[in-house]
Motif scaffolding. Structure first.
Motif, PDB file in Angstrom:
ATOM      1  N   GLU A 215       0.837  -1.213   0.000  1.00 32.47           N
ATOM      2  CA  GLU A 215       0.000   0.000   0.000  1.00 32.47           C
ATOM      3  C   GLU A 215       0.872   1.263   0.000  1.00 32.47           C
ATOM      4  O   GLU A 215       0.586   2.227  -0.704  1.00 32.47           O
ATOM      5  N   TYR A 216       1.916   1.212   0.820  1.00 34.42           N
ATOM      6  CA  TYR A 216       2.792   2.388   0.903  1.00 34.42           C
ATOM      7  C   TYR A 216       3.466   2.664  -0.441  1.00 34.42           C
ATOM      8  O   TYR A 216       3.461   3.791  -0.935  1.00 34.42           O
ATOM      9  N   TYR A 217       4.003   1.614  -1.034  1.00 34.18           N
ATOM     10  CA  TYR A 217       4.651   1.743  -2.354  1.00 34.18           C
ATOM     11  C   TYR A 217       3.677   2.341  -3.368  1.00 34.18           C
ATOM     12  O   TYR A 217       4.000   3.282  -4.089  1.00 34.18           O
ATOM     13  N   ASN A 218       2.456   1.807  -3.388  1.00 34.99           N
ATOM     14  CA  ASN A 218       1.465   2.308  -4.346  1.00 34.99           C
ATOM     15  C   ASN A 218       1.050   3.749  -4.075  1.00 34.99           C
ATOM     16  O   ASN A 218       0.657   4.468  -4.993  1.00 34.99           O
ATOM     17  N   SER A 219       1.142   4.157  -2.804  1.00 37.10           N
ATOM     18  CA  SER A 219       0.779   5.542  -2.483  1.00 37.10           C
ATOM     19  C   SER A 219       1.865   6.515  -2.963  1.00 37.10           C
ATOM     20  O   SER A 219       1.630   7.713  -3.087  1.00 37.10           O
ATOM     21  N   LEU A 220       3.058   5.998  -3.243  1.00 32.76           N
ATOM     22  CA  LEU A 220       4.168   6.876  -3.628  1.00 32.76           C
ATOM     23  C   LEU A 220       4.355   6.989  -5.144  1.00 32.76           C
ATOM     24  O   LEU A 220       5.017   7.907  -5.623  1.00 32.76           O
ATOM     25  N   ILE A 221       3.805   6.042  -5.893  1.00 31.12           N
ATOM     26  CA  ILE A 221       3.953   6.116  -7.348  1.00 31.12           C
ATOM     27  C   ILE A 221       2.641   6.581  -7.957  1.00 31.12           C
ATOM     28  O   ILE A 221       1.590   6.470  -7.335  1.00 31.12           O
ATOM     29  N   GLU A 222       2.719   7.155  -9.128  1.00 31.07           N
ATOM     30  CA  GLU A 222       1.465   7.585  -9.757  1.00 31.07           C
ATOM     31  C   GLU A 222       1.442   7.271 -11.244  1.00 31.07           C
ATOM     32  O   GLU A 222       2.482   7.220 -11.896  1.00 31.07           O
ATOM     33  N   HIS A 223       0.255   7.047 -11.742  1.00 27.78           N
ATOM     34  CA  HIS A 223       0.046   6.733 -13.141  1.00 27.78           C
ATOM     35  C   HIS A 223       0.677   7.818 -14.024  1.00 27.78           C
ATOM     36  O   HIS A 223       0.582   8.982 -13.680  1.00 27.78           O
ATOM     37  N   PRO A 224       1.330   7.517 -15.103  1.00 27.01           N
ATOM     38  CA  PRO A 224       1.395   6.219 -15.795  1.00 27.01           C
ATOM     39  C   PRO A 224       2.491   5.279 -15.277  1.00 27.01           C
ATOM     40  O   PRO A 224       2.696   4.221 -15.859  1.00 27.01           O
ATOM     41  N   PHE A 225       3.169   5.668 -14.213  1.00 26.13           N
ATOM     42  CA  PHE A 225       4.160   4.759 -13.645  1.00 26.13           C
ATOM     43  C   PHE A 225       3.416   3.741 -12.782  1.00 26.13           C
ATOM     44  O   PHE A 225       2.691   4.116 -11.872  1.00 26.13           O
ATOM     45  N   THR A 226       3.561   2.482 -13.089  1.00 22.34           N
ATOM     46  CA  THR A 226       2.831   1.453 -12.315  1.00 22.34           C
ATOM     47  C   THR A 226       3.810   0.404 -11.784  1.00 22.34           C
ATOM     48  O   THR A 226       4.966   0.349 -12.219  1.00 22.34           O
ATOM     49  N   PRO A 227       3.337  -0.464 -10.882  1.00 24.83           N
ATOM     50  CA  PRO A 227       4.206  -1.520 -10.341  1.00 24.83           C
ATOM     51  C   PRO A 227       4.747  -2.472 -11.403  1.00 24.83           C
ATOM     52  O   PRO A 227       5.682  -3.223 -11.134  1.00 24.83           O
ATOM     53  N   ARG A 228       4.184  -2.444 -12.606  1.00 24.74           N
ATOM     54  CA  ARG A 228       4.746  -3.282 -13.675  1.00 24.74           C
ATOM     55  C   ARG A 228       6.227  -2.996 -13.868  1.00 24.74           C
ATOM     56  O   ARG A 228       7.017  -3.851 -14.226  1.00 24.74           O
ATOM     57  N   ARG A 229       6.615  -1.731 -13.605  1.00 19.82           N
ATOM     58  CA  ARG A 229       8.010  -1.328 -13.771  1.00 19.82           C
ATOM     59  C   ARG A 229       8.932  -1.955 -12.725  1.00 19.82           C
ATOM     60  O   ARG A 229      10.146  -1.852 -12.818  1.00 19.82           O
ATOM     61  N   ALA A 230       8.337  -2.550 -11.699  1.00 20.32           N
ATOM     62  CA  ALA A 230       9.139  -3.114 -10.608  1.00 20.32           C
ATOM     63  C   ALA A 230       9.505  -4.575 -10.843  1.00 20.32           C
ATOM     64  O   ALA A 230      10.025  -5.238  -9.959  1.00 20.32           O
ATOM     65  N   LYS A 231       9.216  -5.072 -12.043  1.00 23.49           N
ATOM     66  CA  LYS A 231       9.637  -6.449 -12.356  1.00 23.49           C
ATOM     67  C   LYS A 231      10.091  -6.524 -13.802  1.00 23.49           C
ATOM     68  O   LYS A 231       9.725  -5.697 -14.631  1.00 23.49           O
ATOM     69  N   GLY A 232      10.888  -7.549 -14.071  1.00 26.47           N
ATOM     70  CA  GLY A 232      11.356  -7.742 -15.440  1.00 26.47           C
ATOM     71  C   GLY A 232      10.266  -8.384 -16.273  1.00 26.47           C
ATOM     72  O   GLY A 232       9.150  -8.582 -15.796  1.00 26.47           O
ATOM     73  N   PHE A 233      10.582  -8.729 -17.531  1.00 23.44           N
ATOM     74  CA  PHE A 233       9.538  -9.432 -18.284  1.00 23.44           C
ATOM     75  C   PHE A 233       9.374 -10.852 -17.748  1.00 23.44           C
ATOM     76  O   PHE A 233       8.425 -11.547 -18.071  1.00 23.44           O
ATOM     77  N   PHE A 234      10.318 -11.276 -16.886  1.00 25.94           N
ATOM     78  CA  PHE A 234      10.110 -12.453 -16.054  1.00 25.94           C
ATOM     79  C   PHE A 234      10.223 -11.970 -14.620  1.00 25.94           C
ATOM     80  O   PHE A 234      11.028 -11.095 -14.334  1.00 25.94           O
ATOM     81  N   TYR A 235       9.449 -12.575 -13.748  1.00 24.64           N
ATOM     82  CA  TYR A 235       9.494 -12.168 -12.347  1.00 24.64           C
ATOM     83  C   TYR A 235      10.019 -13.338 -11.521  1.00 24.64           C
ATOM     84  O   TYR A 235       9.529 -14.459 -11.658  1.00 24.64           O
ATOM     85  N   ILE A 236      11.018 -13.075 -10.683  1.00 26.58           N
ATOM     86  CA  ILE A 236      11.624 -14.137  -9.877  1.00 26.58           C
ATOM     87  C   ILE A 236      11.467 -13.786  -8.395  1.00 26.58           C
ATOM     88  O   ILE A 236      12.298 -13.071  -7.819  1.00 26.58           O
ATOM     89  N   PRO A 237      10.362 -14.246  -7.791  1.00 30.26           N
ATOM     90  CA  PRO A 237      10.014 -13.845  -6.419  1.00 30.26           C
ATOM     91  C   PRO A 237      11.127 -14.094  -5.406  1.00 30.26           C
ATOM     92  O   PRO A 237      11.285 -13.326  -4.460  1.00 30.26           O
ATOM     93  N   GLU A 238      11.905 -15.154  -5.618  1.00 38.83           N
ATOM     94  CA  GLU A 238      12.940 -15.494  -4.648  1.00 38.83           C
ATOM     95  C   GLU A 238      13.930 -14.329  -4.453  1.00 38.83           C
ATOM     96  O   GLU A 238      14.460 -14.120  -3.358  1.00 38.83           O
TER      97      GLU A 238
END
Ligand SMILES: [Fe+2]
Ligand SMILES: [Fe+2]
Length: 280
Positions: A215-238
């Motif tokens: 929630e905090y992270y989302n409150s700090l970013i704003e459209h058109p910047f979205t959480p999609r930018r926080a992962k590669g075209f593959f996501y590796i949770p580990e």
């Protein structure tokens, strides 16, 4: 003794590449002078930004030397932008505490090291930095970086976060095609980026009130910047567990989609699947 602001202004406003790569002077004086900072760096002709598209080669094409060089050229561009943007943030928000300043300086020096490793390797593979168009992707978002918290969400949690996925996948890919030297560089970058994202996370955790990190992270970013930018075209949770993110954040990020998600699926070579790619 050189002051912090002089050092940072040299990185940003000297157009020469070598001036952006100078090591941090010992006993640097941490001043907190406020300057009007421009939202773009000076860059000489050879390394100036271009609107020409330069696509990063697909993973299955990394058997060719030049394609590996072009990929590394992309990564080097990200490093140089990170060096400049951390310098920009330190100048723009001069009132942060000394520990955060010193941490950010450490990050700058590691980004310089990454850049130089990439440059040397691309030279060995037949390309020089600036031979290909340089995009300005990170610089496009300065208007959303109106506080050091917002800056950290975009640069550290998002772009450096995504770099965890990229560096691990490309390490495997380079290794897969027999390029151990390039793979080792990606491994070094991966290990350092874990520290960088952790610095960002620790800083934001210290500011966060009683809400989840997602929630905090989302409150700090704003459209058109979205959480999609926080992962590669593959996501590796580990990789995010290694940093120390909350499980909820790791899960929500994996599930997150916006209108640009997965426009064109990459084909993942079988041999790379064992590095923990999220197919969710
Ligand atoms: Fe880096
Ligand atoms: Fe980094």
């Amino acid at each position: 003794m050189e002051s912090l602001s002089d050092y940072l202004r040299q990185i940003l406003y000297s157009p020469k590449l070598e001036d952006k790569l100078v090591s941090i002077p010992e006993n640097i004086f941490l001043d907190n002078k406020f300057f009007e900072v421009k939202d773009f760096p000076e860059r000489e002709e050879k390394i100036s930004f271009s609107d020409k598209k330069s696509k990063i080669p697909r993973l299955e094409h990394l058997n060719s030397e030049i394609n590996r060089a072009i990929s590394i050229h992309h990564f080097a561009n990200h490093e140089l932008m990170a060096i400049e943007l951390f310098a920009w943030a330190l100048l723009k928000f001069p009132n942060m505490d000394d520990k955060t300043k010193l941490d950010t300086l450490k990050t700058i020096s590691e980004e310089q090291k990454h850049f130089l490793m990439y440059k040397k390797r691309m030279n060995e593979l037949g390309l020089d930095f600036g031979d290909r168009p340089l995009n300005q992707i990170f610089w496009k978002y300065t208007k959303y970086m109106t506080s050091f918290e917002k800056f950290t969400s975009i640069l550290s949690i998002s772009f450096e976060g995504a770099n965890l996925d990229f560096s691990l996948v490309y390490e495997k890919a380079f290794e897969n095609y027999g390029d151990k030297k390039s793979a080792n560089i990606m491994n070094q970058v991966f290990k350092d980026e874990i520290k960088h994202v952790k610095r960002g996370l620790n800083f934001l955790e210290s500011k966060k009130k009683n809400i989840s990190f997602w929630e905090y992270y989302n409150s700090l970013i704003e459209h058109p910047f979205t959480p999609r930018r926080a992962k590669g075209f593959f996501y590796i949770p580990e990789t995010r567990r290694k940093v120390g993110f909350e499980e909820d954040f790791i899960f929500q990020l994996g599930e997150y989609k916006d209108e640009f998600s997965n426009r064109k699926k990459e084909i993942i070579p079988e041999e790379l699947l064992d590095c923990g790619i999220y197919t969710g």
